[in-house]
Design a protein around this motif. Structure first.
Motif, short mmCIF file in Angstrom:
data_model
loop_
_atom_site.label_atom_id
_atom_site.label_comp_id
_atom_site.label_asym_id
_atom_site.label_seq_id
_atom_site.Cartn_x
_atom_site.Cartn_y
_atom_site.Cartn_z
N ILE A 184 11.03 -0.49 -4.09
CA ILE A 184 10.48 -1.54 -3.21
C ILE A 184 10.70 -2.89 -3.87
CG2 ILE A 184 8.41 -2.47 -2.12
CD1 ILE A 184 7.25 0.33 -2.11
N PHE A 231 -2.71 -11.07 -4.28
CA PHE A 231 -1.77 -10.92 -3.18
C PHE A 231 -1.19 -12.24 -2.69
CE2 PHE A 231 -2.40 -6.60 -3.26
CZ PHE A 231 -3.71 -6.21 -3.02
N ILE A 280 -10.02 -4.69 -7.16
CA ILE A 280 -10.05 -4.01 -5.87
C ILE A 280 -10.17 -2.52 -6.13
CG2 ILE A 280 -8.67 -3.35 -3.84
CD1 ILE A 280 -7.42 -6.11 -3.94
N HIS A 318 3.48 -10.86 3.66
CA HIS A 318 4.60 -10.44 2.80
C HIS A 318 5.62 -9.65 3.59
CE1 HIS A 318 2.64 -11.03 -1.28
NE2 HIS A 318 1.58 -11.11 -0.50
N TYR A 375 -0.53 1.65 -5.60
CA TYR A 375 -0.39 1.91 -4.18
C TYR A 375 -0.06 3.38 -3.97
CZ TYR A 375 0.26 -3.13 -3.37
OH TYR A 375 0.09 -4.49 -3.30
N LYS A 403 5.39 7.48 5.08
CA LYS A 403 5.90 6.25 4.45
C LYS A 403 4.95 5.07 4.61
CE LYS A 403 9.85 8.10 3.32
NZ LYS A 403 10.15 8.40 1.92
N PHE A 404 3.66 5.37 4.84
CA PHE A 404 2.70 4.29 5.02
C PHE A 404 2.12 3.91 3.66
CE2 PHE A 404 0.44 1.67 7.78
CZ PHE A 404 -0.89 1.62 7.42
N LEU A 405 2.25 2.63 3.31
CA LEU A 405 1.76 2.14 2.02
C LEU A 405 0.30 1.71 2.13
CD1 LEU A 405 4.55 -0.15 0.52
CD2 LEU A 405 3.29 1.58 -0.73
N GLN A 428 1.91 5.86 -1.14
CA GLN A 428 2.74 5.94 0.06
C GLN A 428 2.75 7.38 0.53
OE1 GLN A 428 7.02 4.96 -0.13
NE2 GLN A 428 6.73 3.82 1.77
N PRO A 431 9.31 1.92 -9.89
CA PRO A 431 10.19 2.79 -9.12
C PRO A 431 9.46 3.89 -8.36
CG PRO A 431 10.29 3.33 -11.45
CD PRO A 431 9.42 2.12 -11.35
N PHE A 453 3.05 4.05 -6.29
CA PHE A 453 3.76 2.89 -6.81
C PHE A 453 2.79 2.02 -7.60
CE2 PHE A 453 7.92 2.98 -4.91
CZ PHE A 453 7.76 3.73 -3.76
N LEU A 490 -2.10 -10.32 4.49
CA LEU A 490 -3.24 -10.51 3.59
C LEU A 490 -4.43 -10.99 4.42
CD1 LEU A 490 -4.52 -10.63 0.82
CD2 LEU A 490 -3.43 -12.85 0.46
N GLN A 524 4.92 -9.73 -5.53
CA GLN A 524 4.63 -8.49 -6.25
C GLN A 524 5.93 -7.87 -6.74
OE1 GLN A 524 1.71 -5.92 -4.86
NE2 GLN A 524 0.34 -7.62 -4.54
N PHE A 535 7.43 -4.27 -8.01
CA PHE A 535 7.08 -2.87 -7.91
C PHE A 535 7.80 -2.02 -8.95
CE2 PHE A 535 4.55 -2.44 -4.04
CZ PHE A 535 4.71 -3.69 -3.47
N GLU A 558 -10.29 0.40 -3.39
CA GLU A 558 -10.37 0.81 -2.00
C GLU A 558 -11.13 2.13 -1.91
OE1 GLU A 558 -9.20 -0.58 1.15
OE2 GLU A 558 -9.64 -2.16 -0.29
#
Lengths: 115, 109
Positions: free
Chosen positions: B43, A100, A56, B33, A35, A41-43, A37, A108, A90, B90, A104, A106, A58
């Protein structure tokens, strides 16, 4: 024991360089993710691998190339780094192939700063 | 406009207060989620739900599929609950996880 670990924690580098971030999970999970970010702060999901197979991908520039040598590791290699690549990356993992649909776990995070 | 919207963006509370964070989505979903991001950046996954309600300690998550809405409740809030709470839907069509922009919660003693 750390479940999902990433190295390095911080990475500062010049524009144009190539760098790698490593991720390892000791949970026995089959699926791993990367991921990004951004500064707001948008994941956002970048990649997902299940048992070393890309599931996947993207709309990520092809300067980003994930590599999964085995199902416990998913590394992220970035070529020709750009200023816009600065973000926190991340790694995460989850059980099974359902991705999904499962919880999940994560890592650090790795804070990448491109100068 | 994001496909997943959270409200409020920022929330402050006194210790002991009941907290509600809302998540609305515009796409058809298979699951939703709730994540918690600590001030240090880590997280943690809190809940994954596709219907009804789930409870874990002082945290309760509910989802209403017809109304395309989920809520995260924290009872008897504590300063250690201070974090950013993120919902992620999702998508049923694409099987991709779409993240909300997060709700920053600060609980003061």
């Amino acid at each position: 024991d750390t479940a999902v670990s990433q190295t390095p924690k911080y990475l500062v580098t010049q524009m144009g360089n190539d760098k790698s971030i490593k991720c390892e999970q000791n949970l026995g999970h089959d699926t791993m993710y990367w991921y990004k970010q951004d500064s707001k702060k948008f994941l956002k999901i970048m990649f997902s691998y299940n048992n070393k197979e890309l599931i996947i991908n993207e709309t990520v520039p092809n300067r980003f190339s994930p590599k999964s040598p085995d199902k416990a590791h998913l590394n992220l290699h970035i070529n020709s780094l750009e200023l816009g690549d600065s973000a926190v990356y991340f790694c995460a993992s989850s059980q099974g192939r359902e991705g999904f649909y499962n919880e999940q776990f994560f890592g650090p995070g790795t804070r990448l700063t491109v100068l | 406009k994001n496909e997943v919207e959270q409200s409020p963006q920022n929330l402050t509370a006194q210790e002991g207060e009941f907290i509600t964070i809302n998540c609305s989505y515009s796409v058809g979903i298979s699951a939703l989620h709730w994540l918690q991001q600590h001030p240090g950046g880590g997280i943690v996954s809190l809940f994954m739900l596709s219907s009804g309600k789930k409870k874990h300690g002082r945290l309760i998550a509910t989802i209403n599929i017809q109304e395309k809405h989920s809520s995260l409740h924290i009872t008897a809030s504590h300063p250690r609950d201070s974090a950013v709470y993120i919902c992620a839907a999702l998508s049923y069509n694409t099987d991709k996880l779409i993240f909300g922009t997060g709700t920053r919660l600060q609980v003061f003693p």
